[in-house]
Design an enzyme around this catalytic site. Structure first.
Site, PDB file in Angstrom:
ATOM      1  CG  ASP A  42      17.788  -6.761  11.915  1.00  0.00           C
ATOM      2  OD1 ASP A  42      15.637  -6.416  11.589  1.00  0.00           O
ATOM      3  OD2 ASP A  42      17.761  -5.808  12.635  1.00  0.00           O
ATOM      4  CG  ASP A 182      12.660  -4.604  14.714  1.00  0.00           C
ATOM      5  OD1 ASP A 182      13.116  -3.410  14.670  1.00  0.00           O
ATOM      6  OD2 ASP A 182      12.796  -4.817  13.363  1.00  0.00           O
TER       7      ASP A 182
HETATM    8  C1  DX5 Z   1      15.347  -2.045   9.903  1.00  0.00           C
HETATM    9  C2  DX5 Z   1      14.965  -3.709  10.793  1.00  0.00           C
HETATM   10  C3  DX5 Z   1      15.080  -2.691  12.588  1.00  0.00           C
HETATM   11  C4  DX5 Z   1      16.722  -2.699  13.013  1.00  0.00           C
HETATM   12  C5  DX5 Z   1      15.620  -1.410  14.532  1.00  0.00           C
HETATM   13  O1  DX5 Z   1      14.259  -2.668   9.958  1.00  0.00           O
HETATM   14  O2  DX5 Z   1      14.379  -4.440  10.820  1.00  0.00           O
HETATM   15  O3  DX5 Z   1      15.096  -4.112  13.458  1.00  0.00           O
HETATM   16  O4  DX5 Z   1      17.995  -2.572  13.098  1.00  0.00           O
HETATM   17  O5  DX5 Z   1      16.802  -0.744  14.054  1.00  0.00           O
HETATM   18  P1  DX5 Z   1      16.414   1.099  15.031  1.00  0.00           P
HETATM   19  O6  DX5 Z   1      16.026   0.131  16.836  1.00  0.00           O
HETATM   20  O7  DX5 Z   1      17.512   1.561  15.337  1.00  0.00           O
HETATM   21  O8  DX5 Z   1      14.975   1.783  14.484  1.00  0.00           O
HETATM   22 ZN    ZN Z   2      14.049  -5.991  12.479  1.00  0.00          ZN
END
Ligand code: DX5
Ligand code: ZN
Length: 225
Positions: A42, A182
């Protein structure tokens, strides 16, 4: 190599955002040994999303590790002007870029710009955008990312309307385009999200929030069976 080669029916993708950066290389090695092949990275610019996360510099350090074991990295660009970052991401060893539908004027031109750098391409959309509107302009992408949270931070709660949004997206997109989800993905919902039509399931906290990320990865894969 393309997404069609990378995806073994369905992929659970660890999101590095939640990783322990003091142990990044070790965690990547453990996940690769657990047969993880696709990683999610990310990039947040402090404008399109509030936080500044990480960029090509860190990616450059871990890409050789990932590539050595036949793995790939998909780079989620939560940024304004995403095309500006295609070249640095490709140079750092990124394999695919996913930019936001809300961040560009011309989706098609942006997809072509990414391909010009030898990258695979995804288009992400936020909870405020309609799946059908996104599908209408993303038929040439390799994947469409349906956000299950407002992008920016990990550890947020999965938004329930996502199930229906994924179903609508699946109906509106050509079969060749994969759907990624996601945000807030975990043991308790991963199977249901997959059943709605998503084949790329990103998990940050559910994997790196565990004392044993490789074990947590395997558990998510098993939950899909
Ligand atoms: C946040 C990112 C995600 C994040 C997801 O906006 O795009 O990829 O890492 O994290 P979790 O799985 O903890 O929701
Ligand atoms: Zn992400």
């Amino acid at each position: 190599m393309t997404w069609q080669d990378w995806i073994r029916t369905v992929e659970v993708e660890p999101s590095f955002y939640a990783a322990d950066f003091a142990q990044l290389g070790d965690q990547v090695e453990r996940l690769l040994r657990a047969e993880c092949r696709v990683f999610h990275y990310d990039v947040g610019d402090g404008h399109f999303v509030e936080p500044i996360t990480m960029g090509p510099v860190v990616l450059k350090s871990i890409s050789p590790l990932i590539h050595r074991s036949g793995g790939v990295t998909d780079v989620h660009l939560m940024v304004e002007n995403p095309a500006k970052y295609f070249e640095p991401v490709a140079d750092a060893g990124g394999d695919s870029v996913t930019f936001h539908y809300e961040a560009v004027e011309d989706v098609d031109a942006t997809i072509r710009a990414a391909r010009a750098h030898g990258l695979q391409v995804g288009v992400a959309f936020n909870p405020e955008s309609e799946p059908e509107d996104v599908a209408a302009v993303t038929g040439d992408a390799d994947l469409v990312l349906c956000m299950a949270i407002h992008p920016g931070y990990g550890g947020q709660k999965f938004m329930e309307p996502t199930y229906d949004r994924v179903r609508r997206l699946r109906l509106a997109l050509p079969n060749t385009v994969h759907i990624q989800v996601d945000g807030g993905v975990g043991d308790e919902n991963i199977k249901r999200i997959h059943d709605c039509g998503a084949t790329l399931l990103v998990a940050g906290t559910a994997i790196f929030g565990d004392d044993d990320p490789a074990g947590a990865y395997r558990q998510l894969v098993d939950a899909l069976a």
